[in-house]
Design a protein around this motif. Structure first.
Motif: not given
Length: 193
Positions: A37-41, A44-49, A59-63, A72-78
């Protein structure tokens, strides 16, 4: 833990970029994902097993996406919390490079740290689980484009060597089963023999 892989996707770079930024596609492709789910610019808020060795947890977290250079590229911080199972945090640098008109090379380097019970089970199990999740993600991601993502550089790719030749994509299409169910039907077939 560090994981570096390269995959060839059967689509142009722009289409690959759009798919990597489509939360519906990502939810379908990430094993055990319950929600994104979107959680700011660009966050994303993420939930997974997920299961790592004997430890299975929700797990519940943020990406957060950073250093965006479309397409071309991006960095994902989680970062994520799994209750008593522990936590995980890290980042992944993802790059896309055109490989002709109808193919794209996707490369990534992911670094992660785990704590709690996850850290106690050992880095070998954690690394193995991370590689398995990544392999399943790219398999599902490739299927979104009508094919499989070809893995060109990886430390682990032996799951295809154990799949029986009789369990083909045609079997999956005919029954409507997903690949995981196909494995169960293969097991049922063996027990009937």
């Amino acid at each position: 833990m560090e994981l570096t892989e390269t995959h060839t996707l059967p689509v142009p770079q722009q289409r690959a970029w759009e798919a990597l930024n489509d939360t519906a596609i990502l939810k379908t492709c990430i094993p055990g994902c319950e929600s994104i789910e979107p959680d700011g610019e660009n966050a994303y808020a993420v939930a997974l097993t997920a299961a790592v060795g004997p430890v299975k947890a929700r797990f519940k977290g943020r990406m957060q996406l950073a250093d965006i250079d479309a397409p071309r590229s991006y960095t994902i911080q989680f970062e994520g919390q799994g209750g008593a199972a522990g936590f995980g945090k890290g980042d992944a640098r993802v790059t896309l490079e055109a490989a002709g008109d109808d193919a794209t090379t996707l490369s990534y380097t992911a670094r992660a740290q785990v704590g709690g019970k996850l850290a106690q089970i050992g880095s070998r199990l954690v690394d193995g689980a991370a590689r398995k999740i990544a392999a399943e993600f790219f398999k599902r991601f490739g299927e979104q484009f009508g094919g499989d993502a070809e893995q060109t550089a990886s430390n682990e790719n032996d799951s295809t060597a154990t799949d029986p030749p009789a369990a083909s994509a045609d079997d999956t299409a005919a029954t409507g089963d997903e690949p995981q169910k196909r494995k169960r039907s293969w097991t049922a077939w063996i027990s009937k023999s």
